[in-house]
Write an enzyme that holds these catalytic residues in place. Structure first.
Site, mmCIF file in Angstrom:
data_model
loop_
_atom_site.group_PDB
_atom_site.id
_atom_site.type_symbol
_atom_site.label_atom_id
_atom_site.label_comp_id
_atom_site.label_asym_id
_atom_site.label_seq_id
_atom_site.Cartn_x
_atom_site.Cartn_y
_atom_site.Cartn_z
ATOM 1 N N TRP A 142 -0.706 5.797 -34.454
ATOM 2 C CA TRP A 142 -1.202 5.175 -35.685
ATOM 3 C C TRP A 142 -0.621 5.871 -36.915
ATOM 4 C CZ3 TRP A 142 -3.099 5.770 -40.400
ATOM 5 C CH2 TRP A 142 -3.662 4.650 -41.034
ATOM 6 N N TYR A 174 1.782 4.227 -39.719
ATOM 7 C CA TYR A 174 1.359 4.193 -41.121
ATOM 8 C C TYR A 174 2.407 4.854 -42.018
ATOM 9 C CZ TYR A 174 -1.793 4.628 -45.160
ATOM 10 O OH TYR A 174 -2.368 4.550 -46.408
ATOM 11 N N ASP A 223 -5.515 -0.474 -35.289
ATOM 12 C CA ASP A 223 -6.163 -0.178 -36.566
ATOM 13 C C ASP A 223 -7.470 -0.967 -36.689
ATOM 14 O OD1 ASP A 223 -5.773 0.893 -39.481
ATOM 15 O OD2 ASP A 223 -6.337 -1.209 -39.676
#
Length: 550
Positions: free
Chosen positions: A471, A475, A491
């Site tokens: 993640w 990002y 997410d």
């Protein structure tokens, strides 16, 4: 007239995969602003080059030659049109999303690396020899790194000449020229004017605004990328940050306001009714600055074409770099038509696109700052992460000589945080180790997140660090590296957005749905985070997945 102006260019290979010269000419004939910055038209009968949307009478097709960059047109002997100011267009959207050598090089040149480190420094950052880099850029853009940087310096020089009262000698060195003679020769060659002549155009009220219909006063001037500009009483610059197509500024301001670090960023009421202003401090190569960017007013068209911006810099040499980083932050060089056409055709996202056209995928002015903040926010809410980031800024950031409103600090550098007392990090021990390990890797150059880095290599190196999972890497690719095609299937905000649309929100189903959204999946993520215009913006990223725990 030189032969170089008569011969059609042979270096548009990448562009030729998309459009040919006949399509380009039709875009010019219809004054289609969507192609501004994508290519430039030169007119052999006049010796000038223009943006596609130039309001002048369309020249005959036989007299038109097309170039993929302003530097290529200048190198072929053409001078910039004084009516449409082709150097004020948004950047080509190709440099937003391309991850190859040319795309990475263009982003670094835009950030001023050639001026600061030379061609050898640029090539070293990219992992190529100077000769290989020169060959690749010339083959595709018709100009090498020196010519591309020279065009950038000329644009900065014009902006300073037409918006400040600085002596010409100071402007020459602030714009990055090695000598006053080089500065004078370049300005005359590019603009067919002496530096004093360029300055006199504004003093006599010559209209030089990017929009020919603009009612701007006599102190306006067209800037490189930013658009027109006027000096502020405080000694700063007021700029117009140009963009193409529609722009949802409410989404941008909402997104940044939710994450604004106290002392470093803030969102305040603007000087115009209904306008909100994003303000932040900037750490720049030669000094620091304060930037303010206004959103659009409630009833202004989303296709207005520019955002008002004010910059106060301690060193004017940082002007083009500051502008470039703000453009990246607000995703102003994107092609919203291409994004919205694809996502708008999707049964799931189509209604969101039609309700909110021009939604952008904001990046960041400082990738290292963003990386630190991403780790700080693991497993806690956005509000808690913002508070923690503010505390670290107070403890390890650099105080401004004078506060400006709520802005008092520059965000701490990775090097400062790498040697910080772990007890200052109010977080679990595993996340402390992740943060200090990341900061050490950034400070030592083990992990690079600059605009010229290979995204795949950066992602692999990040994943090797303890406590950095998929993640966080996704990002950072989306925001620190401006990757337009990142999807975050696990997410929580994406899950809630899908459920709100009546679609399955589990990671596998989300990933399958997102396959149809390539190569614009980062924009799809923002669509899901933002939701319909009537909903409250989500606190996206407030919860990380198990993959981001060490």
């Amino acid at each position: 007239m030189s032969d170089s102006r008569q011969s059609p260019p042979t270096h548009c290979r990448k562009l030729d995969n998309v459009i040919d010269d006949d399509i380009r000419y039709r875009a010019v004939d219809s004054r289609d602003a969507r192609f501004d910055g994508v290519f430039f038209m030169a007119v052999t009968s006049t010796g000038i080059y223009c943006r596609p949307s130039c309001p002048a009478v369309t020249p005959k097709r036989v007299n038109c030659v097309f170039y993929p960059s302003a530097a290529a047109a200048q190198g072929a002997g053409f001078r910039a049109c004084r009516r449409c100011r082709p150097d004020s267009v948004p950047g080509s959207p190709e440099w937003n999303h391309r991850a190859d050598l040319v795309g990475r090089a263009m982003r670094l040149i835009g950030d001023g690396v050639v001026d600061r480190e030379g061609v050898a420094g640029l090539a070293g950052r990219l992992g190529y020899s100077s000769r290989q880099l020169q060959r690749q850029l010339t083959a595709e853009l018709g100009a090498g790194p020196i010519a591309l940087a020279r065009a950038r310096r000329a644009q900065t020089a014009r902006l300073l000449l037409q918006t400040t009262e600085l002596p010409v000698t100071e402007i020459a060195f602030a714009a990055g020229f090695a000598s006053v003679r080089q500065f004078n020769d370049t300005v005359r060659e590019v603009y067919d004017r002496t530096p004093s002549g360029l300055r006199a155009e504004v003093a006599t009220g010559h209209r030089t605004a990017a929009d020919p219909r603009s009612a701007a006063g006599p102190r306006t001037a067209t800037a490189a990328g930013p658009g027109s500009a006027t000096p502020t009483p405080a000694g700063g610059l007021t700029l117009r940050l140009a963009y193409r197509g529609a722009l949802d500024s409410d989404h941008l301001i909402d997104f940044l306001a939710l994450r604004a670090v106290p002392g470093v960023e803030e969102v305040v009421p603007g000087t115009r009714a209904g306008v909100r202003t994003y303000r932040r401090t900037l750490a720049l190569p030669y000094g620091h600055g304060i930037a303010e960017v206004d959103g659009l007013a409630p009833r202004e068209p989303t296709t207005r074409g520019w955002l008002d911006c004010r910059l106060l810099l301690t060193d004017l040499r940082d002007l083009p770099t500051a502008v470039q980083r703000l453009r990246i932050l607000f995703d102003l060089d994107a092609d919203p038509l291409a994004v919205d056409e694809q996502l708008g055709a999707d049964p799931l996202l189509g209604p969101l696109v039609r309700e909110r056209p021009g939604l952008r995928s904001p990046s960041h002015v400082d990738p290292h700052e963003l990386a630190v903040r991403a780790v700080l926010g693991q497993q806690i809410s956005v509000g808690a992460a913002r508070t923690l980031a503010g505390r670290l800024a107070e403890r390890y950031g650099t105080a401004l000589p004078e506060p400006s409103g709520g802005l008092r600090l520059l965000f701490p550098t990775a090097a400062a945080l790498a040697t910080a007392d772990p007890e200052d990090f109010a977080m679990p021990a595993a996340r402390r180790r992740a943060l200090t390990g990341l900061c050490a890797a950034l400070a030592e150059g083990v992990v690079r997140l600059d605009s010229g880095v290979d995204r795949e290599e950066a992602a692999a190196r990040l994943l090797d660090l303890p406590g950095i999972g998929p993640w966080t890497v996704g990002y950072l690719r989306m925001r620190a590296l401006a990757d337009p095609d990142v999807f975050l299937p696990s997410d929580v905000g994406v899950k809630h957005g899908l459920l709100r649309l009546g679609a399955p929100g589990d990671p596998k189903s989300a990933a399958r749905a997102a396959e149809a959204w390539a190569p614009w999946r980062s924009y799809a993520v923002h669509r899901l985070w933002a939701g319909p215009a009537s909903t409250t913006p989500t606190t996206t990223g407030s919860t990380r997945t198990e993959n981001d725990r060490s």
